[in-house]
Design an enzyme around this catalytic site. Sequence first.
Site, PDB file in Angstrom:
ATOM      1  N   GLU A  44      26.222 -13.471  49.792  1.00 45.20           N
ATOM      2  CA  GLU A  44      26.582 -14.167  48.394  1.00 45.20           C
ATOM      3  C   GLU A  44      25.550 -15.232  47.975  1.00 45.20           C
ATOM      4  OE1 GLU A  44      30.175 -16.455  48.725  1.00 45.20           O
ATOM      5  OE2 GLU A  44      30.385 -16.250  46.341  1.00 45.20           O
ATOM      6  N   ASP A 104      29.611 -12.610  53.460  1.00 44.43           N
ATOM      7  CA  ASP A 104      29.932 -13.993  52.704  1.00 44.43           C
ATOM      8  C   ASP A 104      30.172 -14.811  53.745  1.00 44.43           C
ATOM      9  OD1 ASP A 104      31.200 -15.748  51.086  1.00 44.43           O
ATOM     10  OD2 ASP A 104      32.607 -14.692  50.071  1.00 44.43           O
ATOM     11  N   ILE A 125      30.993 -18.174  53.691  1.00 40.54           N
ATOM     12  CA  ILE A 125      32.450 -18.859  53.711  1.00 40.54           C
ATOM     13  C   ILE A 125      33.161 -17.961  52.578  1.00 40.54           C
ATOM     14  CG2 ILE A 125      33.630 -20.957  53.412  1.00 40.54           C
ATOM     15  CD1 ILE A 125      31.149 -22.348  54.676  1.00 40.54           C
ATOM     16  N   ASP A 126      34.114 -17.218  52.924  1.00 39.06           N
ATOM     17  CA  ASP A 126      34.997 -16.822  51.936  1.00 39.06           C
ATOM     18  C   ASP A 126      36.219 -17.632  51.939  1.00 39.06           C
ATOM     19  OD1 ASP A 126      35.650 -14.705  49.980  1.00 39.06           O
ATOM     20  OD2 ASP A 126      37.261 -14.291  51.347  1.00 39.06           O
ATOM     21  N   THR A 151      35.636 -20.634  49.757  1.00 42.53           N
ATOM     22  CA  THR A 151      34.900 -21.774  49.435  1.00 42.53           C
ATOM     23  C   THR A 151      35.974 -23.197  49.246  1.00 42.53           C
ATOM     24  OG1 THR A 151      32.968 -20.926  49.324  1.00 42.53           O
ATOM     25  CG2 THR A 151      32.935 -22.931  48.898  1.00 42.53           C
ATOM     26  N   ASP A 169      32.871 -10.098  49.400  1.00 43.38           N
ATOM     27  CA  ASP A 169      34.141 -10.503  49.425  1.00 43.38           C
ATOM     28  C   ASP A 169      34.966  -9.483  50.365  1.00 43.38           C
ATOM     29  OD1 ASP A 169      33.887 -12.798  48.017  1.00 43.38           O
ATOM     30  OD2 ASP A 169      34.077 -12.078  46.244  1.00 43.38           O
TER      31      ASP A 169
HETATM   32  C1  IPD Z   1      36.134 -15.939  46.493  1.00 43.67           C
HETATM   33  C2  IPD Z   1      37.425 -15.989  47.001  1.00 43.67           C
HETATM   34  C3  IPD Z   1      38.501 -15.923  45.979  1.00 43.67           C
HETATM   35  C4  IPD Z   1      38.562 -14.770  45.037  1.00 43.67           C
HETATM   36  C5  IPD Z   1      37.125 -14.825  44.481  1.00 43.67           C
HETATM   37  C6  IPD Z   1      36.168 -14.768  45.676  1.00 43.67           C
HETATM   38  P1  IPD Z   1      34.262 -17.518  47.861  1.00 43.67           P
HETATM   39  O1  IPD Z   1      35.019 -16.010  47.321  1.00 43.67           O
HETATM   40  O2  IPD Z   1      37.587 -14.820  48.087  1.00 43.67           O
HETATM   41  O3  IPD Z   1      39.801 -16.083  46.633  1.00 43.67           O
HETATM   42  O4  IPD Z   1      39.589 -14.909  44.301  1.00 43.67           O
HETATM   43  O5  IPD Z   1      37.206 -13.513  43.749  1.00 43.67           O
HETATM   44  O6  IPD Z   1      34.764 -14.570  45.179  1.00 43.67           O
HETATM   45  O7  IPD Z   1      33.508 -17.594  46.511  1.00 43.67           O
HETATM   46  O8  IPD Z   1      35.157 -18.337  48.170  1.00 43.67           O
HETATM   47  O9  IPD Z   1      33.244 -16.993  48.705  1.00 43.67           O
END
Ligand code: IPD
Length: 310
Positions: free
Chosen positions: A76, A96, A98-99, A101, A253
């Site tokens: 990411e 990813d 940190i999913d 964030t 993700d």
């Molecule tokens: C996001 C989270 C969020 C989702 C977004 C993602 P991130 O990833 O998973 O819940 O709604 O579509 O992009 O930015 O925290 O790595």
Amino acid sequence: TTSELESYLEFGIHLAKLAGPVILEGFNSRFSPERSALLVKKGNTADLVTEWDQKVEKLVRAEIAEKMKDHSFIGEETVAGGEECGLTDAPTWIVDPIDGTTNFVHGFPFVAISIGLTINQEPVMGVIYNPILNQLFTAAKGQGAYLSKIDENPREQGKRLPLSSPHPALPLPTLSMALVAGEYGSDRTTEIIDPKVRSMRNLSAREPSSLAPGRAVGHAHGIRCLGSAAMNMMALAQGQVDVYWEVGCWEWDVCAGIIIIRETGGVVVDGCGREVTDGQLLTGRRFLCVRACSDEKGNTSPEATLAAQT
Ligand code: IPD
């Protein structure tokens, strides 16, 4: 081969073990006076990145480059930094760091590193690790999906997913009996957010909406937004939610989550109901996940789950 996949899975777990303590350190220091310095704004105020995301991705990427020399990498933060990384047929680690964030910044404990591997553009191995709750989700193609703690051997000490007890793979409930997960996502422009709000409304309301006449679909039991695509997917892999849908997720993700869900007997499809097993749909940013269902003989499989949808 099976043994290659096993070694990739082992390596994926090794990466989670490297990243976990760093994520935890960041999570626990978030209330320090320097907290605001940890935040960097990305596209908009709802799309956050912290220096911890960048630190974890750097660590994981360097380890992959050193130990898996012929493999490609899509991350990411690497993509956000402007590097070109298109998906090819080569073994590709899709990460990813940190999913969730936004959860990380606020101390909401649904935060995970998501580590997927594609071969010929198909997700074949996935590791999702939430170091705050010490939950490690793992799967490799054809080898089942497991939930364990980080210091356990998933197969020997972990639980096979879906959990046979207390959540047997029941027939898919009607929408009016389902618990549905969904997210508003980080793109808050009117053209993106309005249809999402309407869908949430249609899933919740008893009465038809003047905004979408004739579209009341019978309200679901409830809607949950955990704030992390990986964590929503793992709630589904465990059988805690029946459906998760999101438009706007990126491949990092969902890549690991797709193979883990598939190995539980659930499915991930795109907006047209096609199973996401190739690169085009993996990067297509439209995902609907359905938890594992059993057929009349009690067998749980993606085929039974797909059949139950129709
Ligand atoms: C996001 C989270 C969020 C989702 C977004 C993602 P991130 O990833 O998973 O819940 O709604 O579509 O992009 O930015 O925290 O790595």
